[in-house]
Scaffold this active site. Structure first.
Site, PDB file in Angstrom:
ATOM      1  N   HIS A  96       0.666  -1.231  -0.029  1.00 10.61           N
ATOM      2  CA  HIS A  96      -0.089  -0.044  -0.014  1.00 10.61           C
ATOM      3  C   HIS A  96       0.832   1.157  -0.119  1.00 10.61           C
ATOM      4  CE1 HIS A  96      -4.277   1.100   1.162  1.00 10.61           C
ATOM      5  NE2 HIS A  96      -4.063   1.509  -0.083  1.00 10.61           N
ATOM      6  N   ASP A 227      -7.576  -1.613   0.313  1.00 14.86           N
ATOM      7  CA  ASP A 227      -6.640  -2.793   0.958  1.00 14.86           C
ATOM      8  C   ASP A 227      -7.098  -3.774   1.155  1.00 14.86           C
ATOM      9  OD1 ASP A 227      -3.861  -2.510   3.356  1.00 14.86           O
ATOM     10  OD2 ASP A 227      -4.721  -4.173   2.705  1.00 14.86           O
ATOM     11  N   ASP A 229      -6.854  -6.197   2.992  1.00 14.09           N
ATOM     12  CA  ASP A 229      -7.213  -6.424   4.559  1.00 14.09           C
ATOM     13  C   ASP A 229      -7.996  -5.703   5.058  1.00 14.09           C
ATOM     14  OD1 ASP A 229      -4.072  -4.745   5.745  1.00 14.09           O
ATOM     15  OD2 ASP A 229      -5.899  -4.149   5.592  1.00 14.09           O
ATOM     16  N   GLU A 272      -2.332  -5.217  -1.565  1.00 15.39           N
ATOM     17  CA  GLU A 272      -1.703  -6.011  -0.315  1.00 15.39           C
ATOM     18  C   GLU A 272      -2.275  -7.498  -0.560  1.00 15.39           C
ATOM     19  OE1 GLU A 272       0.162  -5.150   1.935  1.00 15.39           O
ATOM     20  OE2 GLU A 272       0.317  -3.267   2.052  1.00 15.39           O
TER      21      GLU A 272
HETATM   22  N1  LIG Z   1       0.365   0.443  11.395  1.00  8.55           N
HETATM   23  C1  LIG Z   1       1.345  -0.412  10.898  1.00  8.55           C
HETATM   24  C2  LIG Z   1       0.766  -1.465   9.721  1.00  8.55           C
HETATM   25  C3  LIG Z   1       0.840  -0.643   8.514  1.00  8.55           C
HETATM   26  C4  LIG Z   1      -0.245  -1.438   7.677  1.00  8.55           C
HETATM   27  C5  LIG Z   1      -0.290  -1.302   6.170  1.00  8.55           C
HETATM   28  B1  LIG Z   1      -1.191  -1.513   5.144  1.00  8.55           B
HETATM   29  O1  LIG Z   1      -2.408  -0.959   5.459  1.00  8.55           O
HETATM   30  O2  LIG Z   1      -1.104  -1.226   3.986  1.00  8.55           O
HETATM   31  O3  LIG Z   1      -1.334  -3.049   5.170  1.00  8.55           O
HETATM   32  C6  LIG Z   1       2.484   0.177  10.385  1.00  8.55           C
HETATM   33  O4  LIG Z   1       2.910   1.410  10.403  1.00  8.55           O
HETATM   34  O5  LIG Z   1       3.676  -0.613  10.366  1.00  8.55           O
HETATM   35 MN   LIG Z   2      -3.026  -0.439   3.635  1.00  7.03          MN
HETATM   36 MN   LIG Z   3      -4.106  -2.572   5.529  1.00  7.68          MN
END
Ligand SMILES: N[C@@H](CC/C=C/[B-](O)(O)O)C(=O)O
Ligand SMILES: [Mn+2]
Ligand SMILES: [Mn+2]
Length: 313
Positions: A96, A227, A229, A272
């Site tokens: 992401h 995303d 997730d 993701e």
């Molecule tokens: N908040 C966490 C998780 C980040 C998550 C990223 B995603 O939403 O792109 O999966 C960080 O900053 O490492």
């Molecule tokens: Mn994300």
């Molecule tokens: Mn995420």
């Protein structure tokens, strides 16, 4: 109506290998055929090739800044060109961190865009607040004009000028928010809907408030950054940062149907999907076909059916 598909096989916004294969598994799950069936003319731009600098030392614990910054600069150019050519664009990730390049490129063509970020996470850490140093948790911080005094000059990001006002952003699906992100959301008064809000209000009301918040003054192009997730891990297991208690399939379909029905979707990211992290082929397939369903629904596939285009007499 023409839709373009652009793959961004990139993983350096986080540490787990495999998300660079996201574009391939989403295509292999039949994306192009599904979009062609929606009577779009579909242009597959293939996958971007990214440059991996030899030396890319961490900067203030932020990993691979030059690689991630360079990838997003390249992506922004490609997205700007596709939107400029009149396509509705689907960007396939990749992690992401790519949301920055995609939205920045979109904003070059549509400076009045609004951003709907569907995610378990806000991805709103700055290089100073990030608990991991992973840039896939920071893209939104580089977009917001109101945050620029909080974001240091990261090597590889000098091109990234903030283009979004915090009132033009809405989060949907949050359930794993870091303290630094929470502080920023509160300080800036960002509109967000957590999974608890969805439990309380229901997805119909959440979409009503979201679209009213973003469109009340005037209609403008939508950038949807989705995303995978955001969904419950039982539906989307093949992803890098799964969090229990996510969107149901029906909530995801309603959300994307409502966005389609605005007629204002201009660019969407689907990121993701990590085929390496599925425990089985079925898990990978389920995640990839869910991604295709999300994209198809965002672009007009309905659950109620459709009339065949009348046979030409
Ligand atoms: N908040 C966490 C998780 C980040 C998550 C990223 B995603 O939403 O792109 O999966 C960080 O900053 O490492
Ligand atoms: Mn994300
Ligand atoms: Mn995420």
């Amino acid at each position: 109506q023409s839709v373009a598909v652009l793959g961004a096989p990139f993983s350096r916004g986080q540490k787990r290998r495999g998300v660079e294969h996201g574009p391939k598994v989403i295509r292999d799950a039949g994306l192009i055929d599904r979009l062609s069936g929606l009577d779009y003319s579909v242009h597959d731009f293939g996958d971007l090739n990214f440059h991996y600098p030899e030396k890319d030392e961490p900067y203030m614990d932020v990993k691979s800044p030059r690689t991630v910054g360079g990838a997003n600069k390249k992506l922004s150019t490609a997205v700007s060109r596709a939107v400029g050519a009149g396509h509705t664009l689907v960007m396939l990730g990749g992690d992401h961190s790519l949301g920055l390049g995609s939205a920045a490129g979109h904003a070059q063509q549509c400076p009045d865009l609004c951003l709907i970020w569907v995610d378990a996470h806000p991805d709103l850490n700055t290089p100073l607040t990030s608990p991991s140093g992973n840039l896939h948790g920071q893209p939104v911080a580089f977009m917001l004009k109101e945050l620029q005094n909080k974001v240091p000059d990261l090597p590889g990001f000098s091109w990234a000028k903030p283009f979004l006002s915090c009132r033009d952003l809405v989060y949907i699906g949050l359930r794993d928010v870091d303290p630094g992100e929470y502080q920023i959301m509160k300080d800036l008064g960002i509109q967000y809907f957590t999974m608890r809000d969805i439990d309380r209000l229901g997805i119909q009301r959440v979409m009503e408030v979201t679209l009213d918040h973003l469109m009340a003054r005037k209609q403008r192009p939508i950038h949807l950054s989705f995303d995978i997730d955001a969904f419950d891990p039982l539906l989307a297991p093949a992803t890098g940062t799964p969090v229990n208690g996510g969107l149901t399939y029906r909530e995801g379909m309603y959300l994307t149907e409502e966005i389609h029905n605005t007629g204002l979707l201009s660019v969407m990211d689907l990121v993701e999907v990590n085929p390496v992290l599925g425990a089985s082929d079925e898990a990978v397939q389920a995640t990839a076909s869910l991604a295709v369903d999300v994209i198809a629904s965002s672009l007009g596939q309905t659950r109620e059916g459709y009339v065949l285009p009348s046979e030409s007499k």
